[in-house]
Design a protein around this motif. Sequence first.
Motif, short mmCIF file in Angstrom:
data_model
loop_
_atom_site.label_atom_id
_atom_site.label_comp_id
_atom_site.label_asym_id
_atom_site.label_seq_id
_atom_site.Cartn_x
_atom_site.Cartn_y
_atom_site.Cartn_z
N SER A 192 -21.87 16.78 -84.81
CA SER A 192 -20.79 16.10 -84.99
C SER A 192 -19.89 16.24 -83.73
CB SER A 192 -20.33 17.01 -86.11
OG SER A 192 -18.82 16.54 -86.24
N ILE A 193 -19.20 15.14 -83.38
CA ILE A 193 -18.40 14.96 -82.65
C ILE A 193 -16.92 14.49 -82.76
CG2 ILE A 193 -17.91 13.75 -80.21
CD1 ILE A 193 -20.78 13.31 -79.93
N SER A 194 -16.00 15.25 -82.75
CA SER A 194 -14.55 14.96 -83.36
C SER A 194 -13.58 14.90 -81.94
CB SER A 194 -14.05 16.16 -84.11
OG SER A 194 -14.77 16.07 -85.14
N ALA A 195 -13.10 13.59 -81.78
CA ALA A 195 -12.38 13.45 -80.19
C ALA A 195 -10.91 12.53 -80.65
CB ALA A 195 -13.14 12.41 -79.50
N TYR A 224 -7.57 6.46 -72.87
CA TYR A 224 -8.45 5.35 -72.90
C TYR A 224 -9.51 5.26 -73.75
CZ TYR A 224 -10.58 8.46 -69.63
OH TYR A 224 -11.10 9.52 -68.96
N VAL A 225 -10.09 4.36 -74.14
CA VAL A 225 -11.52 4.53 -75.37
C VAL A 225 -12.38 5.56 -74.77
CG1 VAL A 225 -13.12 2.91 -76.09
CG2 VAL A 225 -11.06 2.06 -75.72
N PRO A 226 -12.92 6.38 -75.54
CA PRO A 226 -13.78 7.35 -75.41
C PRO A 226 -15.09 6.78 -74.83
CG PRO A 226 -12.99 7.80 -77.42
CD PRO A 226 -12.51 6.43 -77.05
N ARG A 286 -22.48 12.68 -86.20
CA ARG A 286 -21.38 12.04 -86.92
C ARG A 286 -19.81 12.08 -85.88
NH1 ARG A 286 -20.13 9.54 -91.76
NH2 ARG A 286 -17.85 10.03 -92.17
N LEU A 287 -19.62 10.97 -85.72
CA LEU A 287 -18.43 10.69 -84.59
C LEU A 287 -17.20 10.38 -85.45
CD1 LEU A 287 -17.64 10.10 -81.68
CD2 LEU A 287 -18.45 8.00 -81.73
N TRP A 288 -16.16 11.20 -85.22
CA TRP A 288 -14.72 10.91 -85.88
C TRP A 288 -13.87 10.71 -84.40
CZ3 TRP A 288 -14.03 12.09 -91.40
CH2 TRP A 288 -12.75 11.59 -91.63
N VAL A 289 -13.34 9.83 -84.27
CA VAL A 289 -12.27 9.50 -83.30
C VAL A 289 -11.03 9.02 -83.99
CG1 VAL A 289 -11.91 8.24 -81.15
CG2 VAL A 289 -14.19 8.80 -81.81
N VAL A 290 -9.79 9.78 -83.16
CA VAL A 290 -8.52 9.43 -83.30
C VAL A 290 -8.03 8.85 -81.84
CG1 VAL A 290 -6.28 9.89 -84.12
CG2 VAL A 290 -8.20 11.11 -85.24
N LEU A 291 -7.38 7.39 -81.98
CA LEU A 291 -7.13 6.95 -80.89
C LEU A 291 -5.54 6.73 -80.85
CD1 LEU A 291 -9.71 4.17 -80.19
CD2 LEU A 291 -9.59 6.38 -79.06
N MET A 336 0.20 16.23 -78.26
CA MET A 336 0.86 15.99 -77.08
C MET A 336 0.55 16.33 -75.57
SD MET A 336 3.28 13.57 -78.73
CE MET A 336 4.52 13.44 -77.66
N GLY A 337 -0.24 17.48 -75.84
CA GLY A 337 -0.65 17.97 -74.31
C GLY A 337 -1.78 17.03 -73.85
N GLY A 338 -2.34 16.25 -74.65
CA GLY A 338 -3.47 15.51 -74.13
C GLY A 338 -4.94 15.51 -74.81
N PRO A 339 -5.73 14.63 -74.56
CA PRO A 339 -7.07 14.56 -75.36
C PRO A 339 -8.03 15.81 -75.21
CG PRO A 339 -7.14 13.41 -73.02
CD PRO A 339 -5.62 14.03 -73.20
#
Length: 284
Positions: A108-111, A116-118, A164-169, A215-218
């Motif tokens: 599982s990867i949660s990012a 920019y786009v992962p 399982r990939l969950w990304v919030v951009l 707010m501190g970053g990705p």
Amino acid sequence: MAQVPSPTIRARRLRRELRRLRDRTGRTAEEVAKILGWHRTKVIRFELGHSRVMPKDMQSLLDLYDASEGERESLTGLLRQARQKGWWSAYGDVLPDDYVGFEAEATSISAFESLYVPGLLQTEEYVRAIVKAGRTTADHDEVDRRVAARLSRKVLLSRDAPPRLWVVLDEAVVRRVVGGPRVMKAQLRRLIDVSELATVELQILPFAAGAHAAMGGPFTLLDYADPLLDPTVVYLDNDSSTLLLEEEKQVVRYRLVFDHLRAKALDPDESTAFLARVAEGYPD
């Protein structure tokens, strides 16, 4: 494509097991080093991953720790796997940290990404634009190798059991025009296509959501099949450094932050519609 064991994960598991065996004896790292006639920091360097464990040294440790036959067999196997090379070793000059090795076996990867786009979701043209922008003095060959390394990571999503990939951009990611309108439109369409995969969830955090917990970053959370053997890792990255966090309280904090981001972001269906509207603003 079948998943293969990651040497990076096996090396971390080996370090953790050696630490567990030492703790069982009740000895400090300095005491163990003294008994074996080593420099006082040698055991600590092994357990922190600052030095590679050699077979002869590990046998000395297992003898001192009175390891069982089962433990010896298990750790010998881990050492053998840890000394193998992952596909990313061929790109060691342009992939300087261990992230890809940790990513390779994640279930599982949660990012969260604000810039920019992962990498796993980037098109080749988008990758090339990012690499050129960040490496202003790189020659053509270096750019090509960095692009090839980035694209090679994408096989992760096509293996037999993809994570399982969950990304919030952040909305800024899809608003910033990288590589020009044509490249950006293709990248947005790629995000829309990927969001339809059963193993992928994609959300957009709109500007209208205001201030948020990241707010501190990705950051990225990497989870594994057996959390007792392979605890979650938090990965932080910026232009000048990378950081892997493993302490439980750090993991709990970032997981809570990710939950807050998901709650503030548009839901997946709304996010896909949002991406389509932005893409329509670019010419074909």
